[in-house]
Design an enzyme around this catalytic site. Structure first.
Site, PDB file in Angstrom:
ATOM      1  N   LYS A 171       0.651  -1.251   0.033  1.00 28.01           N
ATOM      2  CA  LYS A 171      -0.009   0.058  -0.045  1.00 28.01           C
ATOM      3  C   LYS A 171       0.776   1.237  -0.043  1.00 28.01           C
ATOM      4  O   LYS A 171       0.338   2.376  -0.570  1.00 28.01           O
ATOM      5  CB  LYS A 171      -0.986   0.016   1.275  1.00 28.01           C
ATOM      6  N   THR A 210      -4.118   5.602   3.065  1.00 26.83           N
ATOM      7  CA  THR A 210      -2.459   6.055   2.576  1.00 26.83           C
ATOM      8  C   THR A 210      -2.214   6.758   1.449  1.00 26.83           C
ATOM      9  O   THR A 210      -1.685   7.420   1.315  1.00 26.83           O
ATOM     10  CB  THR A 210      -1.660   4.735   2.733  1.00 26.83           C
TER      11      THR A 210
END
Length: 228
Positions: free
Chosen positions: A82, A139
């Site tokens: 991620k 994120t």
């Protein structure tokens, strides 16, 4: 270190420590918001349910909600990949490519995350949870994210070295991008977004060249790699 996940690194570093007593915690959890006691959900993964249940009780508060999983591989893969996708999302916003592109990067980035996880033996469904999609959405879409912020600065025209020199923050995705790209080559899986980020960080592609490369790719089934 041979593409090892952290639980495998611990096997090497702590050979006499029982693996069943270890667990990993991941999920959409900016430290600043956790410290402010804002509602946060994460996942704790381990191979021994009695251990993870004990940890769940330790970490559980009114506003901190740890769910449990036995998919220790997927939780770690999600937490690593991620960061690379967040860099790509930041790059896209730095280039002012719009919300459509942002959504595509997050979605196709999740697909690349799943492909990496599948190659390492993870359960594909785990990536629909907090440590996969949840952590990725946080994120890759918020200015509080270090990786997103670094990617955005690079997309706006600052070189990677300058961005790192100007900040005290650690953007894990800058190192992880190279490892994930190499992992893709090892397992012969296509990871165009991660590959593009790694190439940009190596100075082999400009952000605009990477965009052209990605949008010029031949197209097939959306989830073709998962059908095999």
């Amino acid at each position: 270190a041979g593409f090892k996940l952290m639980h495998q690194v611990l096997d090497d570093c702590l050979p006499n420590h029982p693996a069943k007593q270890r667990a990993v915690l991941s999920g959409p959890s900016f430290a600043k918001e956790v410290a402010e006691n804002l509602p946060t959900s994460v996942v704790i993964a381990g191979i021994d349910s009695s251990t993870t249940k004990k940890l769940q009780a330790v970490f559980r508060t009114q506003n901190f909600l740890p769910f449990l999983s036995d998919d220790i591989i997927a939780v770690q893969v999600g937490g690593a990949v991620k960061n690379v996708i967040a860099l790509a999302a930041g790059l896209s916003d730095g280039l002012q490519l719009g919300h459509n592109a942002q959504a595509a990067i997050v979605t196709r980035g999740l697909y690349e995350m799943i492909k990496v996880g599948k190659a390492l033996g993870a359960n594909e469904l785990t990536f629909a949870g907090l440590s996969g999609m949840g952590d990725l959405v946080l994120t890759a879409t918020c200015g509080l994210s270090r990786n997103y912020s670094v990617g955005k600065a690079i997309g706006e025209g600052d070189g990677a070295k300058k961005v790192l020199g100007d900040t005290q923050m650690v953007a894990e995705g800058m190192e992880t991008a190279h490892a994930v790209s190499a992992l893709g080559k090892k397992f012969a899986i296509e990871l165009p977004i991660c590959d593009a980020v790694a190439a940009i960080l190596r100075g082999e592609l400009s952000p605009l060249e990477a965009v052209h490369q990605l949008t010029s790719r031949s197209l097939g089934d959306e989830m073709g790699a998962l059908h095999s």
